[in-house]
Write an enzyme that holds these catalytic residues in place. Structure first.
Site, PDB file in Angstrom:
ATOM      1  N   ASP A  16      -0.984 -20.717  15.507  1.00 30.16           N
ATOM      2  CA  ASP A  16       0.254 -20.139  14.966  1.00 30.16           C
ATOM      3  C   ASP A  16       1.304 -21.208  14.668  1.00 30.16           C
ATOM      4  O   ASP A  16       1.932 -21.193  13.618  1.00 30.16           O
ATOM      5  CB  ASP A  16       0.798 -19.112  15.979  1.00 30.16           C
ATOM      6  CG  ASP A  16       1.989 -18.344  15.437  1.00 30.16           C
ATOM      7  OD1 ASP A  16       2.002 -18.044  14.228  1.00 30.16           O
ATOM      8  OD2 ASP A  16       2.925 -18.047  16.209  1.00 30.16           O
ATOM      9  N   HIS A  20       3.399 -26.252  12.162  1.00 27.18           N
ATOM     10  CA  HIS A  20       4.779 -26.695  12.410  1.00 27.18           C
ATOM     11  C   HIS A  20       4.854 -27.971  13.263  1.00 27.18           C
ATOM     12  O   HIS A  20       5.527 -28.930  12.924  1.00 27.18           O
ATOM     13  CB  HIS A  20       5.600 -25.602  13.119  1.00 27.18           C
ATOM     14  CG  HIS A  20       5.588 -24.280  12.401  1.00 27.18           C
ATOM     15  ND1 HIS A  20       5.364 -24.158  11.061  1.00 27.18           N
ATOM     16  CD2 HIS A  20       5.811 -23.016  12.849  1.00 27.18           C
ATOM     17  CE1 HIS A  20       5.432 -22.881  10.715  1.00 27.18           C
ATOM     18  NE2 HIS A  20       5.695 -22.170  11.780  1.00 27.18           N
ATOM     19  N   ARG A  68       0.810  -1.222   0.000  1.00 30.77           N
ATOM     20  CA  ARG A  68       0.000   0.000   0.000  1.00 30.77           C
ATOM     21  C   ARG A  68       0.837   1.263   0.000  1.00 30.77           C
ATOM     22  O   ARG A  68       0.420   2.290  -0.534  1.00 30.77           O
ATOM     23  CB  ARG A  68      -0.841   0.048   1.302  1.00 30.77           C
ATOM     24  CG  ARG A  68      -1.988  -0.877   1.284  1.00 30.77           C
ATOM     25  CD  ARG A  68      -2.479  -1.165   2.705  1.00 30.77           C
ATOM     26  NE  ARG A  68      -3.169  -2.433   2.689  1.00 30.77           N
ATOM     27  CZ  ARG A  68      -4.469  -2.550   2.449  1.00 30.77           C
ATOM     28  NH1 ARG A  68      -5.217  -1.493   2.284  1.00 30.77           N
ATOM     29  NH2 ARG A  68      -5.035  -3.729   2.397  1.00 30.77           N
ATOM     30  N   LYS A  99      12.803 -26.986   6.751  1.00 30.95           N
ATOM     31  CA  LYS A  99      13.996 -26.915   7.614  1.00 30.95           C
ATOM     32  C   LYS A  99      14.844 -28.165   7.395  1.00 30.95           C
ATOM     33  O   LYS A  99      14.328 -29.290   7.436  1.00 30.95           O
ATOM     34  CB  LYS A  99      13.594 -26.812   9.090  1.00 30.95           C
ATOM     35  CG  LYS A  99      13.202 -25.402   9.498  1.00 30.95           C
ATOM     36  CD  LYS A  99      13.079 -25.301  11.004  1.00 30.95           C
ATOM     37  CE  LYS A  99      12.440 -23.971  11.394  1.00 30.95           C
ATOM     38  NZ  LYS A  99      13.359 -22.890  11.593  1.00 30.95           N
ATOM     39  N   LYS A 146       1.169 -19.511   5.969  1.00 27.42           N
ATOM     40  CA  LYS A 146       0.293 -19.930   7.041  1.00 27.42           C
ATOM     41  C   LYS A 146      -0.055 -18.722   7.907  1.00 27.42           C
ATOM     42  O   LYS A 146       0.671 -17.733   7.815  1.00 27.42           O
ATOM     43  CB  LYS A 146       0.979 -21.018   7.886  1.00 27.42           C
ATOM     44  CG  LYS A 146       2.357 -20.579   8.402  1.00 27.42           C
ATOM     45  CD  LYS A 146       2.686 -21.168   9.711  1.00 27.42           C
ATOM     46  CE  LYS A 146       2.073 -20.457  10.853  1.00 27.42           C
ATOM     47  NZ  LYS A 146       2.776 -19.251  11.331  1.00 27.42           N
ATOM     48  N   HIS A 170       6.996 -23.317   6.711  1.00 25.67           N
ATOM     49  CA  HIS A 170       8.455 -23.258   6.544  1.00 25.67           C
ATOM     50  C   HIS A 170       9.188 -24.322   7.367  1.00 25.67           C
ATOM     51  O   HIS A 170      10.335 -24.627   7.101  1.00 25.67           O
ATOM     52  CB  HIS A 170       9.003 -21.844   6.796  1.00 25.67           C
ATOM     53  CG  HIS A 170       9.131 -21.457   8.236  1.00 25.67           C
ATOM     54  ND1 HIS A 170       8.071 -21.034   8.984  1.00 25.67           N
ATOM     55  CD2 HIS A 170      10.199 -21.410   9.064  1.00 25.67           C
ATOM     56  CE1 HIS A 170       8.489 -20.753  10.205  1.00 25.67           C
ATOM     57  NE2 HIS A 170       9.778 -20.972  10.290  1.00 25.67           N
ATOM     58  N   LYS A 212       5.526 -19.017  23.999  1.00 25.75           N
ATOM     59  CA  LYS A 212       6.333 -17.794  23.887  1.00 25.75           C
ATOM     60  C   LYS A 212       6.743 -17.396  25.303  1.00 25.75           C
ATOM     61  O   LYS A 212       6.089 -17.785  26.275  1.00 25.75           O
ATOM     62  CB  LYS A 212       5.480 -16.657  23.295  1.00 25.75           C
ATOM     63  CG  LYS A 212       4.921 -16.953  21.911  1.00 25.75           C
ATOM     64  CD  LYS A 212       5.880 -16.530  20.831  1.00 25.75           C
ATOM     65  CE  LYS A 212       5.251 -16.652  19.460  1.00 25.75           C
ATOM     66  NZ  LYS A 212       6.233 -16.742  18.382  1.00 25.75           N
TER      67      LYS A 212
END
Ligand code: BG6
Length: 471
Positions: A246, A251, A50, A193, A159, A189, A340
Protein backbone atom coordinates in the site's frame (compact mmCIF):
# COMPACT_ATOMS: atom_id res chain seq x y z
CA UNK A 1 0.14 28.33 -9.41
CA UNK A 2 -0.47 31.96 -10.25
CA UNK A 3 -0.83 32.80 -13.93
CA UNK A 4 -1.06 29.14 -14.88
CA UNK A 5 -3.93 28.01 -16.97
CA UNK A 6 -4.78 24.93 -18.93
CA UNK A 7 -5.96 26.38 -22.20
CA UNK A 8 -7.07 23.44 -24.28
CA UNK A 9 -10.61 22.06 -24.10
CA UNK A 10 -10.56 18.90 -22.02
CA UNK A 11 -12.90 16.04 -21.22
CA UNK A 12 -11.87 14.22 -18.05
CA UNK A 13 -13.49 10.82 -17.70
CA UNK A 14 -13.37 9.42 -14.16
CA UNK A 15 -13.98 5.69 -13.81
CA UNK A 16 -15.04 4.99 -10.24
CA UNK A 17 -16.99 8.25 -10.00
CA UNK A 18 -18.65 7.36 -6.68
CA UNK A 19 -15.60 5.81 -5.02
CA UNK A 20 -13.60 6.92 -2.02
CA UNK A 21 -10.74 8.41 -3.99
CA UNK A 22 -12.98 10.47 -6.26
CA UNK A 23 -14.96 11.88 -3.36
CA UNK A 24 -12.06 12.52 -1.00
CA UNK A 25 -9.39 13.69 -3.39
CA UNK A 26 -10.41 14.20 -7.02
CA UNK A 27 -13.48 16.41 -6.80
CA UNK A 28 -11.93 18.76 -4.20
CA UNK A 29 -8.79 18.94 -6.37
CA UNK A 30 -10.73 19.72 -9.57
CA UNK A 31 -12.73 22.36 -7.76
CA UNK A 32 -9.66 23.96 -6.32
CA UNK A 33 -8.06 24.14 -9.77
CA UNK A 34 -11.28 25.76 -10.96
CA UNK A 35 -11.31 28.24 -8.06
CA UNK A 36 -7.75 29.23 -8.88
CA UNK A 37 -8.76 29.82 -12.51
CA UNK A 38 -6.57 27.02 -13.83
CA UNK A 39 -9.13 24.70 -15.44
CA UNK A 40 -9.91 25.43 -19.08
CA UNK A 41 -13.20 27.21 -19.77
CA UNK A 42 -14.19 24.31 -22.00
CA UNK A 43 -14.07 21.45 -19.53
CA UNK A 44 -16.20 18.39 -18.84
CA UNK A 45 -15.96 16.12 -15.83
CA UNK A 46 -17.61 12.91 -16.91
CA UNK A 47 -18.14 10.45 -14.07
CA UNK A 48 -18.59 6.76 -14.86
CA UNK A 49 -19.65 4.09 -12.41
CA UNK A 50 -21.98 1.13 -12.05
CA UNK A 51 -24.60 2.96 -10.01
CA UNK A 52 -27.71 4.01 -11.78
CA UNK A 53 -27.97 7.56 -10.47
CA UNK A 54 -29.16 10.72 -12.20
CA UNK A 55 -26.88 13.56 -13.26
CA UNK A 56 -28.56 15.68 -10.59
CA UNK A 57 -27.60 13.17 -7.89
CA UNK A 58 -24.07 13.01 -9.26
CA UNK A 59 -23.74 16.78 -8.98
CA UNK A 60 -25.07 16.56 -5.42
CA UNK A 61 -22.42 13.93 -4.61
CA UNK A 62 -19.68 16.15 -6.05
CA UNK A 63 -20.91 19.16 -4.09
CA UNK A 64 -21.06 17.22 -0.82
CA UNK A 65 -17.62 15.71 -1.42
CA UNK A 66 -16.11 19.14 -1.95
CA UNK A 67 -17.82 20.68 1.06
CA UNK A 68 -16.67 17.80 3.24
CA UNK A 69 -13.14 17.25 1.97
CA UNK A 70 -11.78 20.46 0.49
CA UNK A 71 -9.02 22.03 2.56
CA UNK A 72 -9.32 25.39 0.81
CA UNK A 73 -11.80 28.15 1.53
CA UNK A 74 -14.85 27.52 -0.63
CA UNK A 75 -16.58 30.22 -2.62
CA UNK A 76 -20.17 28.89 -2.65
CA UNK A 77 -21.07 30.69 -5.87
CA UNK A 78 -18.07 29.20 -7.61
CA UNK A 79 -18.99 25.80 -6.27
CA UNK A 80 -22.40 26.02 -7.92
CA UNK A 81 -20.95 27.19 -11.19
CA UNK A 82 -18.32 24.42 -11.07
CA UNK A 83 -21.09 21.82 -11.10
CA UNK A 84 -22.06 22.81 -14.63
CA UNK A 85 -18.99 20.89 -15.83
CA UNK A 86 -20.26 17.58 -14.44
CA UNK A 87 -21.89 14.85 -16.49
CA UNK A 88 -22.62 11.28 -15.53
CA UNK A 89 -22.77 7.94 -17.27
CA UNK A 90 -23.71 4.71 -15.51
CA UNK A 91 -22.52 1.37 -16.84
CA UNK A 92 -20.55 -1.77 -16.20
CA UNK A 93 -16.82 -1.64 -16.83
CA UNK A 94 -17.09 -5.00 -18.65
CA UNK A 95 -19.72 -3.71 -21.05
CA UNK A 96 -18.52 -2.11 -24.29
CA UNK A 97 -21.75 -0.14 -24.41
CA UNK A 98 -20.51 1.92 -21.44
CA UNK A 99 -17.57 3.10 -23.54
CA UNK A 100 -19.79 3.75 -26.54
CA UNK A 101 -21.93 6.01 -24.32
CA UNK A 102 -18.83 7.80 -23.06
CA UNK A 103 -17.69 8.29 -26.64
CA UNK A 104 -21.10 9.68 -27.61
CA UNK A 105 -21.08 12.20 -24.77
CA UNK A 106 -17.58 13.43 -25.54
CA UNK A 107 -18.32 13.52 -29.27
CA UNK A 108 -21.40 15.68 -28.62
CA UNK A 109 -19.35 17.91 -26.39
CA UNK A 110 -16.72 18.37 -29.09
CA UNK A 111 -19.44 19.18 -31.59
CA UNK A 112 -20.85 21.80 -29.27
CA UNK A 113 -17.40 23.31 -28.67
CA UNK A 114 -16.48 22.92 -32.36
CA UNK A 115 -13.11 21.41 -31.41
CA UNK A 116 -11.32 18.12 -31.05
CA UNK A 117 -10.79 18.19 -27.29
CA UNK A 118 -8.23 16.42 -25.13
CA UNK A 119 -9.47 13.27 -23.41
CA UNK A 120 -8.19 12.07 -20.08
CA UNK A 121 -9.18 8.76 -18.53
CA UNK A 122 -8.70 8.46 -14.78
CA UNK A 123 -8.87 4.94 -13.36
CA UNK A 124 -10.00 5.64 -9.80
CA UNK A 125 -11.06 2.01 -9.36
CA UNK A 126 -9.73 -1.08 -7.54
CA UNK A 127 -6.77 -2.58 -9.44
CA UNK A 128 -8.78 -5.69 -10.38
CA UNK A 129 -10.70 -3.49 -12.85
CA UNK A 130 -7.66 -1.99 -14.60
CA UNK A 131 -7.28 -4.60 -17.31
CA UNK A 132 -10.96 -4.60 -18.27
CA UNK A 133 -11.13 -0.82 -18.50
CA UNK A 134 -7.86 -0.43 -20.37
CA UNK A 135 -8.71 -3.08 -22.95
CA UNK A 136 -12.23 -1.72 -23.46
CA UNK A 137 -10.99 1.85 -23.76
CA UNK A 138 -8.78 0.71 -26.57
CA UNK A 139 -11.37 -1.57 -28.18
CA UNK A 140 -13.90 1.23 -28.27
CA UNK A 141 -11.46 3.52 -30.05
CA UNK A 142 -11.74 6.07 -27.25
CA UNK A 143 -8.01 6.33 -26.86
CA UNK A 144 -7.47 7.43 -30.45
CA UNK A 145 -7.21 11.22 -30.71
CA UNK A 146 -9.91 12.77 -32.86
CA UNK A 147 -7.37 14.59 -35.00
CA UNK A 148 -3.71 14.12 -35.96
CA UNK A 149 -2.62 17.46 -34.60
CA UNK A 150 -4.93 18.16 -31.68
CA UNK A 151 -6.82 16.36 -29.01
CA UNK A 152 -4.41 13.98 -27.30
CA UNK A 153 -5.67 11.15 -25.12
CA UNK A 154 -4.03 10.13 -21.83
CA UNK A 155 -4.63 7.56 -19.15
CA UNK A 156 -4.05 8.03 -15.41
CA UNK A 157 -3.54 4.92 -13.31
CA UNK A 158 -3.63 4.79 -9.55
CA UNK A 159 -1.44 2.69 -7.32
CA UNK A 160 -0.97 -0.11 -6.39
CA UNK A 161 0.44 -0.82 -9.82
CA UNK A 162 0.29 -4.63 -9.78
CA UNK A 163 0.57 -6.71 -6.64
CA UNK A 164 4.16 -7.92 -7.07
CA UNK A 165 7.01 -7.81 -9.61
CA UNK A 166 5.35 -10.29 -11.98
CA UNK A 167 1.89 -8.70 -12.06
CA UNK A 168 3.36 -5.19 -12.34
CA UNK A 169 5.36 -6.36 -15.34
CA UNK A 170 2.24 -7.87 -16.92
CA UNK A 171 0.24 -4.70 -16.37
CA UNK A 172 3.01 -2.60 -17.80
CA UNK A 173 3.25 -4.87 -20.83
CA UNK A 174 -0.46 -4.52 -21.42
CA UNK A 175 -0.25 -0.74 -21.11
CA UNK A 176 2.65 -0.70 -23.54
CA UNK A 177 0.61 -2.67 -26.08
CA UNK A 178 -2.38 -0.34 -25.78
CA UNK A 179 -0.78 3.08 -25.33
CA UNK A 180 2.35 5.05 -26.06
CA UNK A 181 4.52 5.88 -23.04
CA UNK A 182 3.71 9.58 -23.42
CA UNK A 183 0.02 8.74 -22.88
CA UNK A 184 0.58 6.82 -19.62
CA UNK A 185 0.57 8.59 -16.25
CA UNK A 186 1.29 6.20 -13.36
CA UNK A 187 0.27 7.94 -10.17
CA UNK A 188 2.10 7.99 -6.86
CA UNK A 189 0.61 11.00 -5.15
CA UNK A 190 3.61 11.28 -2.79
CA UNK A 191 5.73 12.38 -5.74
CA UNK A 192 3.37 15.32 -6.14
CA UNK A 193 3.58 16.42 -2.51
CA UNK A 194 5.13 19.86 -2.16
CA UNK A 195 7.29 18.79 0.79
CA UNK A 196 8.74 15.84 -1.11
CA UNK A 197 9.58 17.97 -4.13
CA UNK A 198 11.25 20.29 -1.64
CA UNK A 199 13.71 17.53 -0.68
CA UNK A 200 15.20 17.83 -4.17
CA UNK A 201 15.26 21.63 -4.09
CA UNK A 202 16.89 21.62 -0.67
CA UNK A 203 19.52 19.08 -1.68
CA UNK A 204 20.43 20.40 -5.09
CA UNK A 205 20.14 24.13 -4.59
CA UNK A 206 22.05 24.37 -1.29
CA UNK A 207 25.54 23.46 -2.36
CA UNK A 208 26.74 23.24 1.28
CA UNK A 209 25.03 19.87 1.71
CA UNK A 210 26.31 18.28 -1.46
CA UNK A 211 29.83 17.24 -0.34
CA UNK A 212 28.52 15.67 2.88
CA UNK A 213 25.62 13.78 1.26
CA UNK A 214 27.07 10.28 1.38
CA UNK A 215 28.06 7.40 3.63
CA UNK A 216 31.28 9.22 4.43
CA UNK A 217 29.37 11.66 6.64
CA UNK A 218 25.94 10.11 7.01
CA UNK A 219 25.43 7.28 9.50
CA UNK A 220 21.84 6.30 8.70
CA UNK A 221 18.59 7.58 7.26
CA UNK A 222 15.11 6.90 8.63
CA UNK A 223 11.92 7.28 6.63
CA UNK A 224 8.65 7.02 8.53
CA UNK A 225 5.08 7.17 7.33
CA UNK A 226 2.94 6.66 10.42
CA UNK A 227 -0.82 7.05 10.51
CA UNK A 228 -3.08 7.28 13.52
CA UNK A 229 -6.08 6.05 11.56
CA UNK A 230 -6.68 2.35 11.08
CA UNK A 231 -7.99 0.86 7.84
CA UNK A 232 -11.50 2.17 8.66
CA UNK A 233 -13.94 0.92 5.99
CA UNK A 234 -11.21 -0.09 3.51
CA UNK A 235 -10.97 -3.73 4.67
CA UNK A 236 -11.95 -5.19 1.35
CA UNK A 237 -9.26 -3.22 -0.48
CA UNK A 238 -6.58 -3.46 2.20
CA UNK A 239 -6.72 -7.10 3.26
CA UNK A 240 -4.31 -9.17 1.18
CA UNK A 241 -2.57 -5.96 0.09
CA UNK A 242 -1.05 -4.78 3.37
CA UNK A 243 1.21 -1.91 4.30
CA UNK A 244 4.22 -2.95 2.20
CA UNK A 245 2.23 -2.88 -1.04
CA UNK A 246 0.00 0.00 0.00
CA UNK A 247 2.69 2.53 0.91
CA UNK A 248 6.07 0.72 0.95
CA UNK A 249 6.57 -0.17 -2.72
CA UNK A 250 5.52 3.31 -3.80
CA UNK A 251 5.39 6.25 -1.36
CA UNK A 252 8.25 5.24 0.93
CA UNK A 253 10.59 4.13 -1.84
CA UNK A 254 9.86 7.31 -3.77
CA UNK A 255 10.84 9.33 -0.71
CA UNK A 256 14.01 7.25 -0.52
CA UNK A 257 14.71 8.05 -4.17
CA UNK A 258 14.29 11.78 -3.51
CA UNK A 259 16.68 11.61 -0.56
CA UNK A 260 19.35 9.51 -2.21
CA UNK A 261 19.30 10.04 -5.99
CA UNK A 262 22.03 11.84 -7.91
CA UNK A 263 21.55 15.39 -9.09
CA UNK A 264 19.69 15.14 -12.40
CA UNK A 265 21.49 18.32 -13.58
CA UNK A 266 18.81 18.93 -16.18
CA UNK A 267 15.39 19.92 -14.92
CA UNK A 268 13.35 17.77 -17.23
CA UNK A 269 11.10 14.76 -16.83
CA UNK A 270 13.47 12.41 -18.63
CA UNK A 271 16.55 13.03 -16.48
CA UNK A 272 14.67 13.23 -13.19
CA UNK A 273 12.78 10.00 -13.85
CA UNK A 274 15.95 8.29 -15.05
CA UNK A 275 17.82 9.28 -11.90
CA UNK A 276 15.02 8.07 -9.64
CA UNK A 277 14.92 4.78 -11.53
CA UNK A 278 18.70 4.40 -11.38
CA UNK A 279 18.70 4.94 -7.64
CA UNK A 280 15.91 2.41 -7.08
CA UNK A 281 17.78 -0.12 -9.18
CA UNK A 282 20.60 0.09 -6.60
CA UNK A 283 18.32 -1.37 -3.90
CA UNK A 284 20.06 -4.43 -2.54
CA UNK A 285 17.77 -7.46 -2.47
CA UNK A 286 17.65 -8.47 1.21
CA UNK A 287 18.83 -11.92 2.24
CA UNK A 288 16.63 -14.41 4.10
CA UNK A 289 18.58 -13.69 7.26
CA UNK A 290 18.09 -9.93 6.91
CA UNK A 291 14.37 -10.38 6.30
CA UNK A 292 14.09 -12.41 9.51
CA UNK A 293 15.05 -9.26 11.39
CA UNK A 294 12.41 -7.10 9.68
CA UNK A 295 9.25 -6.37 11.63
CA UNK A 296 5.82 -7.34 10.38
CA UNK A 297 2.94 -6.19 12.59
CA UNK A 298 -0.84 -6.23 12.70
CA UNK A 299 -2.92 -4.15 15.08
CA UNK A 300 -5.22 -5.80 17.56
CA UNK A 301 -8.77 -6.07 16.25
CA UNK A 302 -7.80 -5.84 12.57
CA UNK A 303 -9.18 -9.32 11.87
CA UNK A 304 -12.62 -8.29 13.13
CA UNK A 305 -12.97 -5.42 10.69
CA UNK A 306 -15.39 -5.53 7.78
CA UNK A 307 -13.91 -7.09 4.66
CA UNK A 308 -10.97 -8.68 6.51
CA UNK A 309 -10.38 -12.43 6.56
CA UNK A 310 -10.69 -13.91 10.04
CA UNK A 311 -7.26 -15.56 9.75
CA UNK A 312 -5.62 -12.72 7.85
CA UNK A 313 -1.82 -12.46 7.98
CA UNK A 314 -1.83 -9.07 6.27
CA UNK A 315 0.57 -6.58 7.83
CA UNK A 316 -0.66 -3.18 8.96
CA UNK A 317 2.87 -2.25 10.07
CA UNK A 318 6.40 -2.84 8.85
CA UNK A 319 9.89 -1.80 9.76
CA UNK A 320 12.58 -2.88 7.33
CA UNK A 321 16.11 -1.85 6.45
CA UNK A 322 17.27 -1.18 2.91
CA UNK A 323 20.80 -0.77 1.58
CA UNK A 324 21.92 0.66 -1.74
CA UNK A 325 24.61 -0.91 -3.89
CA UNK A 326 26.34 2.25 -5.08
CA UNK A 327 29.50 3.95 -3.83
CA UNK A 328 27.71 6.95 -2.32
CA UNK A 329 25.51 4.90 0.00
CA UNK A 330 27.64 1.84 0.68
CA UNK A 331 26.79 0.43 4.14
CA UNK A 332 24.33 3.22 5.01
CA UNK A 333 21.13 1.73 6.44
CA UNK A 334 17.83 3.23 5.29
CA UNK A 335 15.30 2.31 7.95
CA UNK A 336 11.81 2.30 6.45
CA UNK A 337 8.80 2.20 8.74
CA UNK A 338 5.08 2.55 8.27
CA UNK A 339 1.92 1.59 10.09
CA UNK A 340 -1.76 2.14 10.69
CA UNK A 341 -3.24 2.73 14.17
CA UNK A 342 -0.02 4.35 15.31
CA UNK A 343 0.40 6.65 18.35
CA UNK A 344 0.59 9.67 16.02
CA UNK A 345 0.38 10.65 12.38
CA UNK A 346 3.66 11.76 10.94
CA UNK A 347 5.64 11.39 7.76
CA UNK A 348 9.25 12.41 8.01
CA UNK A 349 12.80 11.72 6.94
CA UNK A 350 15.67 11.90 9.41
CA UNK A 351 19.24 12.08 8.21
CA UNK A 352 21.69 11.20 11.00
CA UNK A 353 25.20 12.55 10.43
CA UNK A 354 28.19 10.73 11.91
CA UNK A 355 29.32 12.07 15.28
CA UNK A 356 32.82 13.43 15.43
CA UNK A 357 34.72 11.56 18.16
CA UNK A 358 36.12 12.70 20.49
CA UNK A 359 33.92 15.76 20.72
CA UNK A 360 35.20 19.27 21.21
CA UNK A 361 34.45 19.17 24.92
CA UNK A 362 35.95 17.88 28.13
CA UNK A 363 35.31 15.46 30.97
CA UNK A 364 31.86 13.97 31.42
CA UNK A 365 30.52 15.85 28.35
CA UNK A 366 32.49 13.43 26.19
CA UNK A 367 29.79 10.82 26.64
CA UNK A 368 26.88 13.10 25.62
CA UNK A 369 25.46 12.75 22.15
CA UNK A 370 26.17 15.55 19.73
CA UNK A 371 24.76 14.15 16.56
CA UNK A 372 23.66 16.51 13.80
CA UNK A 373 20.27 15.44 12.52
CA UNK A 374 18.49 16.90 9.53
CA UNK A 375 14.73 16.33 9.50
CA UNK A 376 12.40 16.75 6.54
CA UNK A 377 8.92 17.01 8.00
CA UNK A 378 6.71 15.91 5.15
CA UNK A 379 3.48 16.20 7.17
CA UNK A 380 2.15 17.55 9.50
CA UNK A 381 4.06 20.66 10.74
CA UNK A 382 5.68 20.74 7.31
CA UNK A 383 9.23 22.06 7.34
CA UNK A 384 12.96 21.28 7.55
CA UNK A 385 14.97 21.23 10.78
CA UNK A 386 18.66 20.91 11.49
CA UNK A 387 19.98 20.04 14.95
CA UNK A 388 23.34 21.61 15.67
CA UNK A 389 25.45 22.44 18.71
CA UNK A 390 26.89 25.60 20.24
CA UNK A 391 29.07 26.29 23.23
CA UNK A 392 27.14 26.47 26.46
CA UNK A 393 27.76 29.98 27.77
CA UNK A 394 29.94 29.81 30.87
CA UNK A 395 33.31 28.75 32.21
CA UNK A 396 32.99 25.07 31.26
CA UNK A 397 33.73 23.58 27.85
CA UNK A 398 30.25 22.13 27.33
CA UNK A 399 27.74 22.42 24.47
CA UNK A 400 24.06 22.97 23.87
CA UNK A 401 21.74 21.58 21.21
CA UNK A 402 20.00 24.19 19.03
CA UNK A 403 17.89 24.01 15.92
CA UNK A 404 17.78 25.83 12.60
CA UNK A 405 14.37 25.54 11.10
CA UNK A 406 12.20 26.35 8.16
CA UNK A 407 8.46 25.99 8.62
CA UNK A 408 5.78 26.64 6.06
CA UNK A 409 3.67 29.54 7.22
CA UNK A 410 0.12 28.58 8.09
CA UNK A 411 -1.14 30.95 5.44
CA UNK A 412 0.89 29.25 2.75
CA UNK A 413 -0.22 25.82 3.90
CA UNK A 414 -3.86 26.83 3.85
CA UNK A 415 -4.08 29.08 0.82
CA UNK A 416 -1.22 28.58 -1.57
CA UNK A 417 0.00 25.00 -1.38
CA UNK A 418 -1.70 22.82 -3.96
CA UNK A 419 -2.85 19.44 -2.76
CA UNK A 420 -0.92 16.54 -4.34
CA UNK A 421 -3.97 15.62 -6.44
CA UNK A 422 -4.21 19.12 -7.86
CA UNK A 423 -0.63 18.84 -8.96
CA UNK A 424 -1.30 15.41 -10.49
CA UNK A 425 -4.31 16.61 -12.45
CA UNK A 426 -2.59 19.80 -13.54
CA UNK A 427 0.64 18.08 -14.64
CA UNK A 428 -1.27 15.44 -16.53
CA UNK A 429 -3.33 18.08 -18.35
CA UNK A 430 -0.18 19.96 -19.38
CA UNK A 431 1.62 16.71 -20.23
CA UNK A 432 4.45 16.87 -17.69
CA UNK A 433 5.43 13.34 -16.63
CA UNK A 434 8.14 14.33 -14.12
CA UNK A 435 6.09 13.42 -11.07
CA UNK A 436 4.73 10.18 -12.47
CA UNK A 437 6.49 6.85 -12.05
CA UNK A 438 8.19 5.22 -15.02
CA UNK A 439 8.24 1.50 -15.79
CA UNK A 440 11.83 1.21 -14.58
CA UNK A 441 11.06 2.80 -11.22
CA UNK A 442 8.05 0.60 -10.66
CA UNK A 443 9.83 -2.61 -11.55
CA UNK A 444 12.93 -1.76 -9.51
CA UNK A 445 10.85 -1.08 -6.40
CA UNK A 446 8.76 -4.22 -6.87
CA UNK A 447 11.93 -6.31 -7.27
CA UNK A 448 12.95 -5.27 -3.76
CA UNK A 449 9.51 -5.47 -2.13
CA UNK A 450 8.49 -8.78 -3.72
CA UNK A 451 11.40 -10.57 -2.07
CA UNK A 452 10.09 -9.50 1.34
CA UNK A 453 6.47 -10.26 0.45
CA UNK A 454 7.43 -13.78 -0.63
CA UNK A 455 9.33 -14.40 2.58
CA UNK A 456 6.39 -13.03 4.58
CA UNK A 457 3.57 -14.87 2.82
CA UNK A 458 3.18 -17.39 5.66
CA UNK A 459 4.65 -15.35 8.46
CA UNK A 460 2.29 -14.50 11.28
CA UNK A 461 2.44 -10.78 12.04
CA UNK A 462 3.25 -9.63 15.53
CA UNK A 463 0.11 -8.20 17.11
CA UNK A 464 0.36 -4.67 18.53
CA UNK A 465 -2.07 -2.55 20.46
CA UNK A 466 -3.81 0.25 18.58
CA UNK A 467 -2.15 3.54 19.35
CA UNK A 468 1.15 1.86 20.29
CA UNK A 469 4.25 1.02 18.30
CA UNK A 470 4.98 -2.73 18.07
CA UNK A 471 7.57 -3.69 20.67
C1 BG6 B 1 -2.57 5.95 0.08
C2 BG6 B 1 -2.75 4.68 0.85
O1 BG6 B 1 -1.88 5.73 -1.11
O2 BG6 B 1 -1.82 6.86 0.87
C3 BG6 B 1 -3.44 4.94 2.17
O3 BG6 B 1 -3.55 3.78 0.08
C4 BG6 B 1 -2.69 6.01 2.95
O4 BG6 B 1 -3.52 3.76 2.95
C5 BG6 B 1 -2.47 7.22 2.07
O5 BG6 B 1 -3.47 6.35 4.07
C6 BG6 B 1 -1.61 8.26 2.76
O6 BG6 B 1 -1.62 9.42 1.97
P1 BG6 B 1 -1.60 10.86 2.62
O7 BG6 B 1 -1.51 11.79 1.46
O8 BG6 B 1 -2.85 10.99 3.41
O9 BG6 B 1 -0.38 10.88 3.46
Amino acid sequence: MKNLKVKLPTVMVVFGARGDLSRKKLYPAFFDLYQRGILPGKFTLLGVSRSDISEKDYKKLIKESILKNSKQKIDKKKLDSFLKFAKYQSGLFEDLKTYKNVADISFLQDKKWKVCSNKLFYLAVPPKNYKTILVNLQKSGLTIPCSDKKGWTRVLIEKPFGSDYKTAKELDKLLGELFLEKQIFRIDHYLAKETIQNILTFRFVNSIFQPIWSGKYIEKIEIKLLEKIDIANRGEFYDGIGALRDVGQNHILQILAAVAMENPIQMNAKSIRENRAKLLSFLKIPTKKEIENFKKGQYEGYKNQKGVHKKSKTETYFKITAFLKNERWKNVPFVLESGKAMPESKTEVKVYFKEKKPCFCIGEHQSHSHQNVLTFKIQPDEGILLDFFVKKPGLEMDYLKKQMSFKYERDILEKTLPDAYEKILFDCMVGDQTLFASTREILASWRFITKILDAWSDKEPQVYKKGELPK
